[in-house]
Design an enzyme around this catalytic site. Structure first.
Site, short mmCIF file in Angstrom:
data_model
loop_
_atom_site.label_atom_id
_atom_site.label_comp_id
_atom_site.label_asym_id
_atom_site.label_seq_id
_atom_site.Cartn_x
_atom_site.Cartn_y
_atom_site.Cartn_z
N GLU A 4 0.97 -1.24 -0.03
CA GLU A 4 0.10 0.05 -0.03
C GLU A 4 0.94 1.26 0.10
OE1 GLU A 4 -3.25 1.16 -0.14
OE2 GLU A 4 -2.23 3.06 0.06
N GLY A 54 -9.83 4.16 -0.06
CA GLY A 54 -10.95 5.09 -0.13
C GLY A 54 -11.67 5.16 1.36
N ASN A 64 -13.87 8.53 2.45
CA ASN A 64 -15.36 8.60 1.84
C ASN A 64 -16.29 8.77 2.93
OD1 ASN A 64 -16.33 6.01 2.90
ND2 ASN A 64 -15.33 4.92 1.15
N GLY A 65 -17.38 8.96 2.61
CA GLY A 65 -18.59 9.62 3.36
C GLY A 65 -19.27 8.51 4.08
N GLU A 85 -27.29 12.78 -3.47
CA GLU A 85 -26.83 13.02 -2.18
C GLU A 85 -27.07 14.23 -1.74
OE1 GLU A 85 -22.76 11.58 -1.82
OE2 GLU A 85 -22.47 12.86 0.09
N HIS A 108 -15.93 9.12 -7.96
CA HIS A 108 -16.47 7.57 -8.18
C HIS A 108 -15.89 7.06 -9.41
CE1 HIS A 108 -20.16 8.27 -5.71
NE2 HIS A 108 -19.28 8.31 -4.94
N GLY A 135 -12.61 -1.19 -8.29
CA GLY A 135 -13.55 -0.42 -8.95
C GLY A 135 -13.50 -0.34 -10.49
N ASN A 155 -23.66 5.33 -5.18
CA ASN A 155 -22.19 5.36 -4.51
C ASN A 155 -21.72 4.15 -4.67
OD1 ASN A 155 -24.32 7.10 -3.23
ND2 ASN A 155 -22.55 8.19 -2.66
N PHE A 202 -18.99 1.81 -3.65
CA PHE A 202 -18.58 0.63 -2.66
C PHE A 202 -18.70 -0.64 -2.22
CE2 PHE A 202 -18.75 3.50 1.44
CZ PHE A 202 -19.49 2.56 2.23
P1 FAE Z 1 -9.47 2.13 -3.34
O1 FAE Z 1 -10.45 2.22 -2.20
O2 FAE Z 1 -9.56 3.56 -3.95
O3 FAE Z 1 -8.03 1.68 -2.67
C1 FAE Z 1 -7.05 1.62 -3.66
C2 FAE Z 1 -5.80 1.55 -2.86
O4 FAE Z 1 -4.59 1.35 -3.61
C3 FAE Z 1 -5.52 2.91 -2.25
O5 FAE Z 1 -5.32 2.78 -0.90
C4 FAE Z 1 -4.39 3.61 -2.84
O6 FAE Z 1 -3.58 4.05 -1.97
C5 FAE Z 1 -3.59 2.21 -3.29
N1 FAE Z 1 -2.51 2.34 -4.33
C6 FAE Z 1 -2.76 2.98 -5.49
N2 FAE Z 1 -1.76 2.86 -6.44
C7 FAE Z 1 -0.69 2.13 -5.92
C8 FAE Z 1 0.56 1.89 -6.05
N3 FAE Z 1 0.94 2.40 -7.10
N4 FAE Z 1 1.19 1.14 -5.14
C9 FAE Z 1 0.60 1.07 -3.90
N5 FAE Z 1 -0.54 1.36 -3.64
C10 FAE Z 1 -1.48 2.07 -4.53
O7 FAE Z 1 -10.11 1.36 -4.46
N6 FAE Z 1 -18.15 5.62 -2.19
C11 FAE Z 1 -19.28 5.27 -1.52
O8 FAE Z 1 -19.85 4.14 -1.84
N7 FAE Z 1 -19.81 5.85 -0.53
C12 FAE Z 1 -19.45 7.00 -0.33
O9 FAE Z 1 -19.95 7.88 0.51
C13 FAE Z 1 -18.32 7.64 -0.85
N8 FAE Z 1 -17.88 8.78 -0.57
C14 FAE Z 1 -16.52 9.41 -1.26
C15 FAE Z 1 -16.10 10.56 -0.87
C16 FAE Z 1 -14.62 10.89 -1.34
C17 FAE Z 1 -14.14 12.13 -0.94
C18 FAE Z 1 -13.94 9.99 -2.25
C19 FAE Z 1 -12.60 10.45 -2.62
C20 FAE Z 1 -14.66 8.73 -2.69
C21 FAE Z 1 -15.79 8.40 -2.20
N9 FAE Z 1 -16.41 7.10 -2.49
C22 FAE Z 1 -17.65 6.89 -1.87
C23 FAE Z 1 -15.93 6.22 -3.29
C24 FAE Z 1 -15.21 5.16 -2.82
O10 FAE Z 1 -14.46 5.33 -1.87
C25 FAE Z 1 -14.36 4.37 -3.97
O11 FAE Z 1 -15.27 4.06 -4.98
C26 FAE Z 1 -13.54 3.03 -3.29
O12 FAE Z 1 -12.74 3.39 -2.45
C27 FAE Z 1 -12.84 2.39 -4.47
O13 FAE Z 1 -12.37 1.19 -4.06
P2 FAE Z 1 -11.26 0.42 -4.71
O14 FAE Z 1 -11.09 -1.01 -4.01
O15 FAE Z 1 -11.56 0.43 -6.24
#
Ligand code: FAE
Length: 527
Positions: free
Chosen positions: A70, A135, A139-140, A382, A465, A493, A503, A505
């Protein structure tokens, strides 16, 4: 040039030269002291967000030894508290000198490996989480199951019945999804923004829904009674929550660590992957410190590699590795990308004579407007908080629309950056929907389009997203195994084709559960 000016300019040039020299010397010294390390790992997972956490738990339960890399910090282990919206600190941004929230970035920062990152493209800015938990840290917490009819439309080849009877209930339990108590919501001053938002939506003829969340609402009730330290009621959210939120480090990842089979290496930023002749992979990573300096170059050789770096992270790794060392790629990688229809908007002058949307606001959204069944203007929005520490009589909305025109992700080798084919033409219908929504709300309730928050009232370029680009059944087989590879899987994702209508996740987690269960069943991880 007069004498005074000459001396001043000369002094500046000399000090600039010394600064430059000391920077160059420091960088050279760091490089000379950089350690190198090589390790073997049977199963390697890159990324600790939803897809990575699910894969880790199920593989560890099946007795596999797993290493997870990570790039972000393990905040729990580091013991550094998260900062809040009104006082951004170490956790506020990924190695930036200024805060990077969607608006009001008036705060200077000392660069630190913070939890929130923003990836800037020509026509869209994408926010992502960094740190153990991905994320889920920023996230929220809105835990929304997609509408079954839309899920069927987006994933015609999946067994929807199985998802709605098994995978969605499973992830709701694992993620600790709960719903706010209605009486608390009606009485709590911190939810005035939701009550006003719902009342106004009803007056404008819209239907509203209660939105479940992973934030522990029983904890929030105690916060309100001052029995425990405050988090959601203390403007904590996009820079991390110190309490209350069941982020992945408290759910899936904790369970995976308890098996004794998972090792998480934080601050390990993967640069690229290489396919070896014996079909194993060599993964190169920078081990960094919290200021972003590289302290070691590490290589990991693994038999099985799972990419779970989030949509943009996974695409970056695949496309960059292809550019750097000819890593085999299927033609569908980078295709079918979307912003999940994200479109922000807001309204000013919302009930200015009766306390507006409230000076105190919880950071956790619990309400939404469901206009999905409207044939002409289908959207979900939302009712978002805007906890600015004072009443600004402003309502904020994050619309989620259909994505009628998808984008495409590629890699520019000369500039060493990801590129995104995406512009205003991709968001035409989303803008129409936002206009329709705001106009109807203002006509029924008063208020204006929010020029205070956005240029001309609309934030078309704000994306929380990002989805797609390595779509299930297109760039991968039906369980996430990447085409043209024997030992490479994508579980995050990027499997979802750019849109899911809510949303995302809960869906990302459910798809990851489904894929990893079937991959294990097919003996893909029998080493
Ligand atoms: P993710 O959770 O993004 O995890 C990927 C991980 O890989 C991260 O920790 C990165 O640091 C790591 N990474 C990336 N590149 C590298 C690399 N080269 N080497 C090592 N590590 C790496 O992926 N979704 C909801 O359903 N409800 C919500 O309320 C919501 N609110 C949100 C609010 C904000 C401000 C944001 C930014 C997003 C929100 N989301 C929400 C979206 C949700 O958090 C997002 O879709 C998921 O986190 C994506 O999940 P993944 O498993 O794809």
């Amino acid at each position: 040039m007069d004498r005074k000016k000459f001396i001043k300019t000369g002094a500046l040039a000399i000090s600039g030269f010394y600064f430059l020299q000391s920077d160059v010397l420091r960088a050279a010294a760091l490089k000379a002291n950089r350690q190198t390390e090589k390790r073997e790992a049977p199963v390697l997972i890159i990324g600790s967000g939803y897809g990575g956490a699910v894969s880790a738990l199920r593989l560890c339960e099946a007795g596999k030894k797993v290493i997870m890399l990570e790039m972000g910090l393990n905040w729990e282990k580091a013991g550094i508290p998260f900062s809040n919206l009104l006082k951004p600190g170490k956790s506020a941004a990924w190695l930036k000198k200024k805060s990077i929230a969607p608006f009001m970035n008036i705060f200077s920062l000392t660069p630190f490996t913070g939890t929130l990152d923003r990836l800037d493209f020509d026509h869209i800015n994408i926010w992502v989480g960094r740190g153990v938990g991905g994320g889920s840290l920023v996230n929220g917490g809105m835990a929304v199951t997609p509408k079954e009819s839309y899920f069927r439309e987006v994933f015609p080849d999946l067994d929807a019945e199985q998802f709605y009877s098994f995978y969605f209930p499973l992830v709701q339990k694992e993620l600790k999804v709960n719903v706010i108590d209605e009486q608390f919501l009606q009485e709590c001053p911190y939810y005035k923004f939701t009550r006003v938002g719902e009342e106004e939506a009803h007056k404008a003829g819209f239907k509203t829904i209660r939105v479940p969340n992973v934030y522990d609402f029983k904890y929030m009730e105690k916060e309100f009674r001052n029995e425990v330290p405050r988090s959601a009621l203390n403007t904590e959210v996009i820079y991390g929550n110190n309490h209350g939120k069941n982020s992945l480090d408290k759910t899936y990842l904790r369970k995976a660590l308890e098996t004794g089979n998972l090792e998480i290496l934080d601050l390990h930023h993967v640069q690229n992957m290489k396919l070896n002749d014996d079909k194993t992979y060599t993964v190169s990573a920078h081990h960094i410190d919290t200021s972003g300096n590289i302290i070691a170059d590490k290589t990991f050789t693994c038999k099985k590699l799972i990419l779970a770096a989030g949509t943009m992270g996974t695409l970056q790794l695949l496309l960059r590795s292809n550019a750097v060392n000819g890593f085999p790629l299927h033609e569908k990688v980078g295709k079918n990308w979307g912003n999940n229809g994200n479109f922000m908007t807001g309204r000013n002058w919302v009930k200015p004579l009766s306390g507006g949307t409230g000076s105190k606001q919880s950071t956790i959204p619990v309400g939404g407007v469901d206009n999905w069944e409207d044939k002409e203007h289908p959207f979900f929005t939302e009712i978002a908080p805007l906890p600015m520490g004072m009443d600004v009589a402003t309502a904020l909305y994050l619309l989620i629309n259909r994505v009628e025109k998808k984008g495409e992700v590629a890699f520019d080798k000369t500039r060493d950056i990801l590129t995104l084919k995406w512009d205003e033409s991709n968001t035409v219908k989303m803008r129409e929907n936002a206009k329709y929504f705001v106009r109807k709300m203002n006509t029924a309730n008063g208020g204006t389009r929010s020029h205070f928050l956005f240029n001309n009232g609309f934030g078309a370029d704000i994306c929380y997203h990002p989805l797609g680009g390595c779509v299930l059944g297109e760039a991968t087989d039906r369980y996430g195994k990447v085409k043209n590879h024997d030992n490479l899987y994508v579980l995050d994702g990027s499997l979802i084709p750019g849109t899911i209508g809510v949303n995302p996740f809960v869906t990302i987690t459910a798809i990851a559960e489904y894929c990893i269960e079937n991959l294990i069943r097919q003996n893909e991880f029998a080493l």
